[in-house]
Design an enzyme around this catalytic site. Structure first.
Site, short mmCIF file in Angstrom:
data_model
loop_
_atom_site.label_atom_id
_atom_site.label_comp_id
_atom_site.label_asym_id
_atom_site.label_seq_id
_atom_site.Cartn_x
_atom_site.Cartn_y
_atom_site.Cartn_z
CE LYS A 224 8.00 5.95 10.00
NZ LYS A 224 7.56 4.67 10.51
CG ASN B 71 8.11 -5.54 19.29
OD1 ASN B 71 7.82 -5.06 20.80
ND2 ASN B 71 7.15 -4.93 18.49
CE LYS C 246 0.24 -26.24 20.09
NZ LYS C 246 0.38 -27.34 20.30
N1 CTP Z 1 5.98 3.57 13.09
C1 CTP Z 1 3.99 3.27 13.60
N2 CTP Z 1 3.04 2.53 12.57
C2 CTP Z 1 4.71 1.07 12.12
C3 CTP Z 1 5.84 0.98 12.38
C4 CTP Z 1 6.90 2.15 13.09
O1 CTP Z 1 3.43 3.83 13.76
N3 CTP Z 1 4.22 0.46 11.20
C5 CTP Z 1 5.64 4.01 14.39
C6 CTP Z 1 6.45 4.02 15.96
O2 CTP Z 1 5.73 3.56 16.34
C7 CTP Z 1 7.46 4.45 15.99
C8 CTP Z 1 8.04 5.37 14.41
O3 CTP Z 1 6.86 4.93 13.53
O4 CTP Z 1 7.14 6.39 16.69
C9 CTP Z 1 9.33 4.75 14.37
O5 CTP Z 1 9.05 3.86 14.51
P1 CTP Z 1 10.91 2.30 13.46
O6 CTP Z 1 10.11 1.60 14.18
O7 CTP Z 1 11.89 3.19 14.07
O8 CTP Z 1 10.42 3.05 12.22
P2 CTP Z 1 9.95 2.12 11.26
O9 CTP Z 1 8.89 3.11 10.27
O10 CTP Z 1 9.06 0.85 11.03
O11 CTP Z 1 11.42 1.90 10.17
P3 CTP Z 1 12.28 0.97 10.37
O12 CTP Z 1 11.99 -0.25 11.29
O13 CTP Z 1 12.60 0.43 9.14
O14 CTP Z 1 13.82 1.66 11.17
#
Ligand code: CTP
Length: 400
Positions: free
Chosen positions: A337, A206, A285
């Site tokens: 969370k 990403n 690959k």
């Molecule tokens: N996070 C994490 N582990 C994951 C996904 C997210 O620790 N697998 C943490 C990120 O570092 C951030 C928070 O959770 O602090 C929110 O991340 P985000 O990607 O916005 O949340 P998601 O739970 O993945 O929700 P969504 O993608 O559905 O918005």
């Protein structure tokens, strides 16, 4: 009170360092002075020795105390290095990490906070070379007491005069306070993206650059915290003083966090963790042999959500990068969370989000409080976030 090492370099403003030394001593600090050879042409080391009651060092081989290696002792025994005045040449040498005199050698050897009050001709101060050095030093956590506007000794007018003595003294006091603000607090931070392998040459990733997480690590260090930074792949140099664990995938980040979590007091999850990974990473690959290629993805563990379940009295902070209904989604995440604080930003807003140096965060606390912050550099956002964490630390464990 604190041990302050005052570095004096060869600007005509060197005489002002006498006032600064005297005021710092009046505030109760012990002051030791290190001068560059050029500074000694403008003011005598004996003046500082008489003022401070301590020997002044200039040459790297100056050893005023037998049996002690002066640059290491001064580097380790000082609570703060103040360089006032700092010339363009000294800034350049500091930015490059040169150690060609006592002052720059100590600046490399010390882990104490460094504050710099530049003084030079306005054309030299605004020169892109000088400004680039300032930025390099700021990125390493060095802080500046900006020069003021005025007429220089050479007659030129502009920005470049050393800041007034009370401003310098106040900046030192504030920096010393900040360096103690999270003393002994162990802060664990995740940063950057994760890369989920498809085959040995491709990955799902990403656009996270890691800048926000690295800025949070710098701010926590500046507040005196012990910092462990678990970083996904980034092009950034980690801040000096942080323990760094490098990972590639979400699973590796999860394992590293699980291992470090019990030993932390505060966990701040800034990483943009890939929520899904290819079900199977191909061993070799993949060749271009078909018109279509469907990747099956499986969910990665939710690192933050998992460790927050066993957080006990720890403070757990999350980030939420959203593209719509930012506040609503962040509030849901805070509750789902089990977080104490969440920092949310709308990544579609200009200047806010991935790769850029600025961000506009809104802090949402577990008690429902919402604190919108203006658009600021990521380092300034990080500072606000760490101050918010500090307030929660004080509420939870009393004064540090
Ligand atoms: N996070 C994490 N582990 C994951 C996904 C997210 O620790 N697998 C943490 C990120 O570092 C951030 C928070 O959770 O602090 C929110 O991340 P985000 O990607 O916005 O949340 P998601 O739970 O993945 O929700 P969504 O993608 O559905 O918005």
């Amino acid at each position: 009170m604190s041990n302050i090492l005052l570095g004096v370099s060869g600007s005509i403003a060197a005489y002002r360092a006498c006032d600064v030394a005297r005021e710092l001593m009046r505030a109760g600090h012990t002051v030791r002075v290190v001068m560059t050879p050029a500074a000694t042409r403008l003011i005598s080391p004996d003046t500082f020795a008489a003022l401070t009651g301590n020997p002044v060092v200039v040459d790297v081989f100056d050893e005023p105390e037998p049996g002690q290696i002066a640059h290491i002792r001064l580097a380790q025994d000082s609570d703060l290095l103040l360089i006032a005045p700092a010339t363009a040449h000294t800034l350049a040498r500091l930015a490059l990490g040169l150690a060609d005199d006592m002052l720059t050698t100590i600046a490399l050897a010390t882990r104490a906070p460094i504050l710099i009050a530049p003084a030079m001709n306005p054309a030299m101060w605004t020169h892109p070379a000088t400004q680039a050095h300032v930025q390099t030093l700021q990125a390493r956590g060095v802080e500046f007491i900006d020069p003021t506007y005025g007429v220089m000794a050479c007659g030129d007018e502009g920005w470049g005069k050393i800041a007034d003595t009370p401003v310098i003294v106040q900046a030192v006091q504030q920096r010393l306070q900040r360096a103690q603000a999270l003393k002994g607090v162990r802060v664990l931070i995740t940063a950057g993206p994760t890369h989920e392998p498809i085959d040995p040459v491709r990955f799902v990733g990403n656009r996270s650059s890691g800048k926000m997480g690295y800025a949070v690590a710098e701010a926590a260090l500046a507040h005196g915290a012990e910092v462990t930074l678990i970083s996904g792949p980034t092009a950034l140099t980690p801040p000096a003083g942080a323990k760094v664990v490098r990972v590639q995938t979400a699973q590796q980040m999860f394992d590293a966090v699980q291992e470090a979590f019990d030993e932390c007091d505060v966990f701040i999850a800034t990483a943009a963790v890939a929520d899904y990974r290819p079900e199977r990473a191909l061993p070799s690959k993949r060749k271009r042999d078909a018109q279509r290629w469907t990747l099956r993805m499986v969910a990665n563990p939710d690192i933050l959500g998992t460790v927050a379940l066993r957080k006990g009295s720890r403070i757990v902070v999350g980030f939420a990068a959203e593209t719509d209904k930012a506040l609503q989604h962040a509030q849901e995440k805070l509750q789902r969370k089990n977080l104490d604080l969440i920092a949310v930003n709308d990544v579609l807003e200009p200047g806010s989000g991935f790769e850029v140096d600025t961000n506009r965060l809104t802090l949402i606390y577990a008690d429902g409080r919402i604190e919108p912050l203006p658009l600021m550099r990521k380092r300034a956002c990080a500072e606000k976030l760490i101050e918010a964490v500090r307030m929660i630390v004080i509420q939870r464990w009393g004064k540090l």
